[in-house]
Write a protein that holds these residues in place. Structure first.
Motif, PDB file in Angstrom:
ATOM      1  N   PHE A  88       3.563   5.527  -6.750  1.00 24.99           N
ATOM      2  CA  PHE A  88       2.415   5.238  -5.768  1.00 24.99           C
ATOM      3  C   PHE A  88       2.923   4.196  -4.812  1.00 24.99           C
ATOM      4  O   PHE A  88       2.873   4.107  -3.476  1.00 24.99           O
ATOM      5  N   ALA A  89       3.445   2.958  -5.340  1.00 25.89           N
ATOM      6  CA  ALA A  89       4.051   1.901  -4.479  1.00 25.89           C
ATOM      7  C   ALA A  89       4.886   2.255  -3.582  1.00 25.89           C
ATOM      8  O   ALA A  89       5.029   2.069  -2.512  1.00 25.89           O
ATOM      9  N   ALA A  90       5.887   3.230  -3.899  1.00 25.22           N
ATOM     10  CA  ALA A  90       7.016   3.698  -3.119  1.00 25.22           C
ATOM     11  C   ALA A  90       6.443   4.447  -2.140  1.00 25.22           C
ATOM     12  O   ALA A  90       6.645   4.283  -0.784  1.00 25.22           O
ATOM     13  N   ILE A  91       5.271   5.435  -2.377  1.00 22.27           N
ATOM     14  CA  ILE A  91       4.857   6.348  -1.300  1.00 22.27           C
ATOM     15  C   ILE A  91       4.052   5.446  -0.275  1.00 22.27           C
ATOM     16  O   ILE A  91       4.228   5.537   0.726  1.00 22.27           O
ATOM     17  N   THR A  98       4.353   2.385   0.526  1.00 24.79           N
ATOM     18  CA  THR A  98       5.242   1.676   1.296  1.00 24.79           C
ATOM     19  C   THR A  98       5.840   2.610   2.539  1.00 24.79           C
ATOM     20  O   THR A  98       5.886   2.204   3.736  1.00 24.79           O
ATOM     21  N   VAL A  99       6.298   3.775   2.189  1.00 25.44           N
ATOM     22  CA  VAL A  99       6.708   4.869   3.073  1.00 25.44           C
ATOM     23  C   VAL A  99       5.829   4.979   3.957  1.00 25.44           C
ATOM     24  O   VAL A  99       5.796   5.107   5.238  1.00 25.44           O
ATOM     25  N   LEU A 100       4.406   5.215   3.510  1.00 25.87           N
ATOM     26  CA  LEU A 100       3.171   5.652   4.450  1.00 25.87           C
ATOM     27  C   LEU A 100       2.614   4.288   5.123  1.00 25.87           C
ATOM     28  O   LEU A 100       1.875   4.433   5.976  1.00 25.87           O
ATOM     29  N   ASP A 101       3.197   3.247   4.888  1.00 25.18           N
ATOM     30  CA  ASP A 101       3.123   1.733   5.451  1.00 25.18           C
ATOM     31  C   ASP A 101       1.393   1.621   5.507  1.00 25.18           C
ATOM     32  O   ASP A 101       0.791   1.310   6.364  1.00 25.18           O
ATOM     33  N   ILE A 102       0.921   1.729   4.177  1.00 23.13           N
ATOM     34  CA  ILE A 102      -0.435   1.254   4.126  1.00 23.13           C
ATOM     35  C   ILE A 102      -0.572  -0.078   3.378  1.00 23.13           C
ATOM     36  O   ILE A 102       0.041  -0.239   2.372  1.00 23.13           O
TER      37      ILE A 102
END
Lengths: 266, 374
Positions: free
Chosen positions: B365-368, B370-374
């Motif tokens: 989730f942390a990676a996702i 970060t990619v989604l910039d939330i």
């Protein structure tokens, strides 16, 4: 003595044809062939660890045969689709070796659960049914006890009451007498006989208690550990005196010498 | 050596007229000295025993003899010569030799080669992955049956499970998360005070609790508490044939036992997480007021730092963590062996699998995010 004909007789309740049971590569028993007639008290006997309970688990559909088939009233139970098999299973009542009552439910709830889930009876009627089933096995008044609060023998009787919850056609009992004192075991035998006589159900029992076998069984199969197949089928008293398989005679005489059969319990 | 010390046990191999004779002497006792063996043990059973000097003995002597007899090629029980043994020892040896080795155990265990062991281990890991995938698939199908109203389980069971994994976990969830908030505030304050920015402790505690710590700590508590309970309960039901009993009454054990548990945790995890977040922020607030930040100021600062998106991230994750914990516990319970030891192993595996799953999912989730910039 052994009937190996392959046409199911019309009145056979259960017919087992060429059944081979295996755990993976390890064959427990091979080529079992026998029939259980309506209203029989049929005993599955044999030495410890020979596969008696495994055979029972095959008969009630908890295990798939490695080979062969099991027919109920001429219909192949092992080849049916899940829905039809479910209908079959609902006509079975099973008492497991340890009783296997659901430990988080009271005795009354244990018996009520199958009735609640399979019928649409009102709560009062279910309660009456539960009391009736419990009184049949001599446990009236124990409705609100948990399985952990009562003795092993009472657990087994409650297990029989639960097995009878849905008025089964065929009652399967796994070692009902094991671990009971001789008197309780005797009372259990009487109970089984009287239930069969008054309810007309067919009873299949796994046991190796000779006293019970001679007292109640009218038909049986002997599983032979040495040859890994059936030793004989038939009435245990006749098998004891006339079986052509020495292993069967030895088992039914507790390994004692062939003595005149006059001192046999009958 | 004192004169009345018992004679030491000894076994002496001798040849007499081409026949092997075993001479036994002394006292053979568990707590006595080790036996002295003289002569080369021959590759055959002794033809005769000489026991004139043999004293008292316990099981050590028959064990020694049996080990030798089993070691030599023979062991056809009836023919083994036992001449010369005293009657009691002879009786014991006859009893021990009456049944040839491994005749009843059926399955012979061959020692496996290292390569075979390695291969088996690899296959077991793969089978483990497959069983998890299968179980997740079954859960999804069961949810489908639930939505179409075809899944059967007892409502009372469901409420009991809900109560056990929700309200009854509140004390431990409160304690742990309050202390976590406290610790975060202390550590943050030490750093921020040196910049004169103590007020930002509220931001730090708020964001850390709501995004990560609240949900992760709650998930770990429930892994140990509820995941283990699920595995132990289902495992002992299996060992006691209770699950078989369900099947023979036409119940689907998956619908009846697993579905209400997954459902209960998936419902309870978000609620517990929201509660944990609030408790953690209160812990921070306590430290804040100790270092001179008034609670009202602290609360307002927290509200400006934590927006709705941040707050919902943890709650969103908690749904998946809840499902992962319930599935780990139920999977291990349903696949437990049929003994009390197996129930213990299943419980251990359930807790380890649940905590691992929570942390791995959290990293994903942390990676996702970060990619989604939330």
């Amino acid at each position: 003595m052994t009937d190996r004909s392959h046409n199911p007789s019309p009145q056979a309740k259960i017919a087992v044809r060429g059944l081979t049971m295996a755990y993976g590569d390890f064959v427990v028993m091979r080529d079992l062939d026998f029939e259980v007639m309506e209203k029989d008290i049929f005993v599955i006997m044999g030495g410890s660890g020979c596969g008696k309970s495994t055979l029972l688990r095959h008969l009630i559909g908890l295990r798939e045969p490695a080979k062969g088939s099991i027919l109920y009233e001429g219909k192949d139970f092992t080849a049916t689709d899940p829905a039809e098999r479910g209908a079959f299973i609902q006509r079975f009542g099973v008492m497991y070796q340890s009783g296997a009552l659901w430990s988080s439910l009271t005795l009354a709830e244990n018996i009520a659960l199958p009735i609640e889930e399979n019928t649409s009876l009102p709560p009062k009627a279910i309660q009456d049914l539960v009391s009736y089933k419990l009184s049949l096995v001599g446990l009236s008044g124990y409705e609100d006890y948990y399985p952990a609060d009562i003795s092993g023998g009472m657990n087994k009787r409650a297990g029989i009451a639960r097995a009878m919850a849905l008025d089964p056609d065929i009652l399967f009992l796994d070692e009902p007498g094991a671990g009971l004192d001789p008197l309780s075991s005797r009372r259990l035998d009487d109970l089984i006989l009287r239930l069969r006589d008054s309810l007309g159900s067919t009873v299949v029992i796994v046991t190796h208690e000779l006293a019970s076998i001679f007292a109640i069984a009218n038909n049986s199969i002997f599983l032979d550990t040495a040859t890994r197949t059936q030793g004989a089928t038939g009435n245990p008293k006749q098998l004891r005196d006339h079986s052509d398989n020495p292993a069967v005679r030895t088992f039914l005489r507790r390994g004692e010498d062939e003595s005149p059969s006059s001192n046999s319990p009958s | 050596m004192p004169p009345n010390d018992p004679p030491p046990p000894s076994a002496c191999w001798k040849q007499e007229d081409g026949r092997v004779v075993l001479e036994l002497s002394g006292d053979w006792r568990r707590d006595g000295p080790a036996p002295v063996i003289e002569g080369e043990p021959p590759d055959q059973a002794p033809d005769r025993y000489a026991t004139d000097a043999l004293g008292a003995f316990d099981s050590t002597l028959p064990a020694f003899l049996l080990a030798h007899l089993r070691g030599v090629a023979n062991p056809d029980a009836a023919d083994t010569p036992l001449d010369g043994l005293p009657p009691d020892l002879r009786g014991l040896m006859e009893l021990a030799l009456a049944v040839p080795e491994e005749s009843e155990s059926g399955r012979k265990k061959k020692p496996a080669s290292n390569l075979r062991t390695l291969g088996k281990r690899a296959l077991r890991i793969w089978a483990g992955f497959l069983s998890v995938a299968e179980f997740v698939g079954l859960s999804v199908l069961a949810f489908g049956r639930l939505l179409t109203g075809r899944a059967r389980f007892r409502g009372r069971d469901f409420w009991m499970i809900l109560q056990e994994c929700g309200p009854q976990a509140l004390p431990i969830v409160t304690l742990i998360n309050f202390l976590i908030g406290l610790i975060l505030a202390f550590v943050g304050n030490v750093q921020l005070a040196s910049f004169g920015a103590s007020l930002y402790v509220a931001d730090l505690v708020g964001i850390a609790m709501v995004r990560e710590m609240g949900v992760v700590m709650t998930a770990i508590i429930l892994s140990g508490r509820t995941g283990a309970a699920f595995a132990a309960h289902l495992g002992s039901m299996k060992a006691n044939e209770e699950i078989d009993a369900l099947k023979t009454f036409g119940f689907d054990p998956f619908d009846f036992l697993v579905l209400p548990r997954i459902l209960a945790l998936v419902l309870m995890m978000p609620l517990l997480t929201i509660y944990a977040n609030v408790v953690g922020i209160l812990g921070g607030m306590l430290v804040g007021s100790a270092v001179g930040i008034p609670p009202v100021l602290y609360w307002n600062e927290t509200l400006t730092a934590v927006d709705l998106t941040t707050a919902s991230l943890g709650v969103f994750k908690s749904v998946f963590f809840g499902a992962a914990i319930a599935i780990s516990g139920c999977l291990q319970g349903m696949h437990a062996g049929n003994s009390s030891a197996a129930v213990g192993q299943a419980t251990t595996r359930a807790v380890v699998a649940a905590i691992t799953a929570v942390i791995v999912l959290d990293s994903a989730f942390a990676a996702i995010f970060t990619v989604l910039d939330i």
